[in-house]
Scaffold this motif. Structure first.
Motif, PDB file in Angstrom:
ATOM      1  N   TRP B 161      62.725  32.300  78.051  1.00 28.30           N
ATOM      2  CA  TRP B 161      62.312  32.774  79.378  1.00 28.30           C
ATOM      3  C   TRP B 161      62.812  34.187  79.620  1.00 28.30           C
ATOM      4  O   TRP B 161      63.808  34.615  79.044  1.00 28.30           O
ATOM      5  CB  TRP B 161      62.893  31.849  80.477  1.00 28.30           C
ATOM      6  CG  TRP B 161      62.531  30.405  80.328  1.00 28.30           C
ATOM      7  CD1 TRP B 161      61.299  29.846  80.529  1.00 28.30           C
ATOM      8  CD2 TRP B 161      63.398  29.323  79.952  1.00 28.30           C
ATOM      9  NE1 TRP B 161      61.338  28.486  80.291  1.00 28.30           N
ATOM     10  CE2 TRP B 161      62.618  28.139  79.950  1.00 28.30           C
ATOM     11  CE3 TRP B 161      64.738  29.234  79.618  1.00 28.30           C
ATOM     12  CZ2 TRP B 161      63.147  26.888  79.620  1.00 28.30           C
ATOM     13  CZ3 TRP B 161      65.273  27.989  79.290  1.00 28.30           C
ATOM     14  CH2 TRP B 161      64.474  26.829  79.295  1.00 28.30           C
ATOM     15  N   PRO B 165      63.248  29.513  84.958  1.00 33.30           N
ATOM     16  CA  PRO B 165      62.031  28.719  85.102  1.00 33.30           C
ATOM     17  C   PRO B 165      62.200  27.681  86.223  1.00 33.30           C
ATOM     18  O   PRO B 165      63.290  27.534  86.790  1.00 33.30           O
ATOM     19  CB  PRO B 165      61.934  28.030  83.748  1.00 33.30           C
ATOM     20  CG  PRO B 165      63.357  27.864  83.330  1.00 33.30           C
ATOM     21  CD  PRO B 165      64.125  29.013  83.909  1.00 33.30           C
ATOM     22  N   GLN B 193      68.187  31.136  73.744  1.00 36.82           N
ATOM     23  CA  GLN B 193      66.983  30.508  74.250  1.00 36.82           C
ATOM     24  C   GLN B 193      67.197  29.070  74.720  1.00 36.82           C
ATOM     25  O   GLN B 193      66.684  28.123  74.136  1.00 36.82           O
ATOM     26  CB  GLN B 193      65.868  30.600  73.187  1.00 36.82           C
ATOM     27  CG  GLN B 193      65.610  32.069  72.858  1.00 36.82           C
ATOM     28  CD  GLN B 193      64.453  32.299  71.932  1.00 36.82           C
ATOM     29  OE1 GLN B 193      64.162  31.466  71.085  1.00 36.82           O
ATOM     30  NE2 GLN B 193      63.802  33.439  72.080  1.00 36.82           N
TER      31      GLN B 193
END
Lengths: 485, 522
Positions: B161, B165, B193
């Motif tokens: 991202w 999110p 990540q």
């Protein structure tokens, strides 16, 4: 021992009160240089270059050339010769090239286009292992009398050896081949040669090292820490793997069992001489650095000091004595080198282990002022005691009185645990002190000597003919062997 | 000292039965760093404390707590000068010592019980082994601050991202409890990540305004009772602390902290303060700016010495993450960066933007692998491996290598720098003298390219191949993409399984560039 300590305390206090007493700075002057603003000059190796220049290798992987370091410190000039290397723990100049020992390799650096910066980084050898552990330093020498360059490789940490030849000393031959030379290395702090070109390194207190040590490297020997024994399988030139030393034993005992085991030349007595031995410099200046020609000067990173070592050979084994020499370096010395004019250059860093000097890094110079300190010059083992010589004539009355001296002997546990207390105390009596005809030597007779013990000698009562006390009235002699005569 | 320990213990045993369970503080040493992992913790005045001191290092250490205001470094240094200190395992004989462990050998642990002082203040602790005190130290705060987070749980999510999110719409990869009641990141092996949502309860001692501080690398958001109090979204470092105020009623409140990590550094700092208590960390990591008195903490920082690339390339030989054995990092002008492995003799990693931060290696002892600073990291051949191999047929599996071992059959020869200070790497393989160099065109951020040239001098063995790339390789108009993350163009190459191969030849030229980025989806 309590009584001895309190006597010492009284003497130390008295020395502080008597302001007229000689001090180190009367004899040796430390000059601290400003360093380039754009970097942290964590000097880890120093080499002499033609034209009175120096090369400084650093922990940050830079090499700086320095001009003017022999003169007015305000006029020193630095130029970045190389950068991006991985911790430069050895520099050697030969035939127009500068050889660096880094974590992964020995490389030959050359400035081909003459702009003052290296443009060739030719690998001489990279055939040893690096696993990524922070301890896996590689220290290198200059070229020895055979044209070889020596490398000592720290273990993977304190105990074991994860990858090829960690915990070994290796020789790099002129053709670039790498020859295993000695097992038993723990954590080197510096390397150097004596006046005869013999190779030495310093090792640090830890497992199998009750204290830091100065050790003599000769091919085929085992230097004390068995953590890297498995690489005998890859070193057929070294013969069979030695028997393992017994844990919680004594060096003198294990030498009988492990024939390849070489005892330390000198124990750099922990907490007293230092805690983290580093560079080794031999005075080859023919008297320009004072009266200690051909002796070794060994630094300590943690105590920010330099000690002085006199080495002799008894029954084929190197052994000797260490004296405090000079305190007050500004950081933790790692790299050192003396020029032909007897100027000792020292540089270092306190990073990771701390240093009493207080500065994070430094580059300094030590000059002899021309005045001769009243010091023990040499100390030799005798069958029943020691012969000590002084730098200046002694006062016969105090020097010939056994009461002017105090002795103690002790050793360390030779063990796989970290470090060791001082153990097996012996208090020898000094039965006679006879001043030599030259008035500069004294023959001390002990009621007993203990093989393998460090013999600690205090000379607080001895005065020079001029009435001065000994500047550093303590000596630690590592008695590996007792001479027959 | 033995006497005072005895008194403390006696007091504790007398109180047993009515006293609450002692507050457990876990402190470990960090291997090869000469540091404690916890350098700042808070206890209430008079609290019973059980300190569990575990020594993971390979040398002995201790833990010695002093009265406020003691210059612990000076005291420890002076202590070492005492010839008898070694016999006491370097424990200082000083009445200002309030509690201490014994010398704890490597890989051993010790538990000590003591009663926190009644006086509010900052109590220094330190290792008194020679030379350690200068860096191996921390602070115990005696403060009236209320207890920290309770019932703290985490949910870990995997994903890439640019902004936080909507975690509610995602399925957690793993859930569990957070140890010590302190927000912390190292709950799993993921370094890049991922996202974490922490949830727990915080008890406000009375009704009033509370200030929450928050810093993260990367995005962080703090919600209390579902209300957003403070956030710092997006990809960024942890340097900046943001603050937010909220009025709370006395009693328990729901706390939710959302976090995501892109690549590189990862940190979270969160703290709160109220009218009756000072700023108190709720995270394991305490932001250096938040240290008492605003004094910067010396220690295990991994940022702060970024290597800037000017008009000449910058080289960095050290432990670089995901870059094979013996990596040589090169930051080129124009925002191109690569790491070339001098163990496997191959390009191991490319990235663009900023080069690398040397702080991990240039502060303290310098262990550990440092990831690059910039973005869009790609390993063109995946796990580090050799560039050339003789294959019976192209389908034969490419030889595997151990990154810490020198590649068999290869001989590293070093490098030269040209007039622009661009390196050319040299090695030998199969009797060939091989050079490998990189030039740049344009800017890496805006479609620029990295041009690689390999030259082979000597007789090339039959069936010798050069592996350009490995992984998910897709043809494009101009060449191929590797893992959808790097464009590669090379003449005469063909895809064989997951490998892009080209026959070994006297000169091999490869062009690398990054695909144009799609705008992040909001």
């Amino acid at each position: 021992m309590k009584a001895l300590t309190s006597t010492l305390l009284v003497l130390v206090t008295a020395a502080v009160v008597r302001a007229e007493n000689p001090k180190e700075s009367d004899y040796y002057k430390i000059t601290t240089f400003d360093t380039p603003k754009e970097t942290a000059l964590e000097v880890s190796s120093i080499e002499l270059l033609p034209g009175n220049k120096l090369a400084l290798g650093t922990r940050r992987g830079e090499i700086w050339t320095v001009s003017g370091a022999e003169g007015d410190p305000a006029k020193v000039e630095y130029k970045l010769f190389a950068s991006g290397q991985h911790e430069i723990m050895g520099l050697a100049w030969k035939d127009g090239s500068l050889y660096e020992t880094c974590r992964y390799e020995v490389a030959r650096l050359k400035d081909e286009d003459g702009d003052g910066r290296a443009d060739t980084f030719a690998t001489v050898t990279d055939k040893w292992g690096v696993s990524g552990d922070s301890h896996e330093y590689a220290f290198g020498t200059r070229f020895d009398k055979n044209g070889d360059l020596w490398v000592t490789l720290c273990l993977t940490g304190s105990f074991g050896s994860n990858i090829d030849f960690r915990g070994w000393a290796l020789r790099v031959k002129p053709d670039g081949s790498l020859i295993p030379a000695c097992s038993g290395i723990r954590s080197p702090g510096g390397m150097g040669f004596d006046a005869a070109g013999e190779v030495y390194y310093t090792d640090n207190q830890g497992p199998w090292h009750g204290a830091c040590t100065l050790q003599h490297l000769t091919p085929g020997t085992f230097q004390g820490h068995p953590g890297g024994f498995k690489w005998y399988d890859k070193a057929p030139n070294m013969g069979p793997r030695p028997v393992e030393p017994k844990n919680k034993s004594r060096m003198v005992t294990e030498r009988e069992r492990v024939k390849e085991l070489v005892p330390p030349v000198v124990y750099m007595v922990h907490g007293k001489i230092g805690n983290s031995s580093s560079f080794i410099v031999c005075d080859l200046s023919n008297g320009k650095f004072g009266p200690f020609q051909k002796q070794l000067f060994v630094a300590d990173q943690s105590h920010s000091n330099i000690s002085r070592v006199f080495v002799e050979e008894v029954n084929g084994i190197k052994q000797g004595v260490v004296f405090p020499f000079l305190k007050g370096l500004k950081s933790g010395p790692i790299g050192g080198r003396m020029n032909d004019s007897g100027q000792l250059f020292a540089g270092g860093s306190d990073r990771g282990w701390g240093a009493s000097g207080g500065k994070p890094f430094s580059f300094e110079r030590v000059d002899w002022t021309g005045k001769v300190p009243f010091e023990v010059h040499e100390m030799r083992a005798k069958p029943d005691g020691f012969e000590i010589t002084f730098t200046e004539p002694v006062d016969p009355a105090t020097a010939s009185s056994p009461a002017s001296y105090k002795a103690r002997a002790f050793t360390y546990i030779y063990q796989g645990d970290y470090g060791s207390p001082e153990v097996d105390d012996v208090i020898p009596q000094i039965t006679s002190a006879v001043v030599g005809a030259d008035n500069k030597s004294v023959r001390l007779t002990f009621d007993k000597l203990t093989k393998g013990h460090i013999h600690e000698l205090h000379l607080d009562g001895v005065k020079s003919a001029a009435g001065n006390p000994v500047l550093h009235p303590v000596a630690y002699y590592t008695l590996n062997e007792i001479p027959a005569k | 000292m033995f006497r005072s320990t005895f008194l403390l213990l006696a007091a504790l045993f007398t109180a047993r039965g009515i006293a609450a369970e002692p507050l457990v503080i876990n402190i470990k040493t960090i291997p090869a760093k000469m540091l404690y992992d916890v350098t700042d913790f808070t206890v209430k005045p008079g609290a019973e404390v059980k300190l569990v001191f575990e020594n993971l290092d390979d040398m002995p250490h201790n833990w010695v707590l002093f009265e406020p205001g003691v210059d612990v470094v000076a005291l420890a240094n002076k202590n070492v000068e005492d010839p008898e200190a070694v016999k006491r395992d370097f424990l200082p004989l000083d009445k200002r010592v309030l509690a201490h462990s014994k010398a704890v050998p490597p890989k051993a642990r010790e538990e000590i019980l003591f009663k926190a002082p009644a006086k509010v203040g900052v109590y220094p602790f330190v290792c008194t082994f020679p030379g350690h005190a200068a860096i191996m130290q921390g602070k115990m705060r005696v403060s009236l601050a209320p207890p920290g987070l309770t019932g703290l749980k985490f949910a870990l999510y995997l994903g890439s991202w640019q902004k936080l999110p909507d975690f509610a719409a995602l399925k957690p990869h793993r859930e569990g409890e957070v140890p010590d009641g302190l927000i912390q990141i190292k709950l799993d092996d993921y370094k890049n990540q991922f996202g974490i949502v922490y949830s727990g309860k915080l008890s406000a001692p009375k009704e009033g305004d509370y200030t929450f501080s928050l810093a993260g690398d990367d995005g962080v958001r703090l919600l209390i009772d579902g209300k957003r109090v403070v956030e710092h979204d997006g990809v960024h470092g942890s340097g900046e602390i943001k603050e937010g105020k909220i009025k709370l009623t006395a009693g328990e409140h729901e706390v939710r902290l959302e976090y995501f990590q892109g690549t590189g550094e990862a940190e979270i700092y969160v703290a709160w303060k109220g009218a009756d208590f000072p700023n108190t960390a709720l995270s394991k990591w305490v932001h250096p700016e938040a240290a008492v008195g605003g004094k910067k903490k010396k220690g295990n920082s991994r940022t702060g010495i970024p290597l800037a690339v000017g008009t000449e390339p910058v080289l960095y030989r050290n432990f670089i993450a995901n870059a094979g054995g013996r990596p040589i990092g090169v930051g080129y002008p124009g925002g191109f960066n690569l790491a070339w492995s001098a163990a496997q003799m191959n390009l191991a990693l490319v990235w663009r933007g900023e080069f690398i931060d040397a702080a991990l290696h240039w502060i303290d002892r310098g262990g550990g692998e440092q990831p690059p600073l910039g973005e869009d990291q790609v390993r063109p051949v995946g796990d580090s491996s050799v560039p050339f191999a003789v294959l019976a047929n192209p389908e034969t599996e490419w030889p595997k290598t151990d990154k810490n071992q020198l590649a068999a059959g290869y001989d590293w020869k070093g490098y030269t720098l040209d007039a622009k200070r661009f390196p050319t790497f040299a090695y030998e393989w199969s009797g060939l003298k091989i050079t490998d160099r990189f030039d740049t065109a344009g800017q890496a951020a805006t479609g620029g390219t990295l041009l690689r040239t390999l030259q082979l001098v000597g007789t090339i063995p039959a069936n010798a191949y050069f592996r350009v790339a490995s992984g998910n390789i897709q043809p494009t108009d101009a060449g191929y993409t590797v893992e959808g993350a790097l464009n590669v163009a090379v003449a005469g190459a063909k895809v064989v399984g997951r490998n892009l191969l080209v026959p070994a030849q006297a000169e091999i030229k490869i062009t690398y560039s990054w695909p144009t980025k799609a705008e992040p989806v909001q």
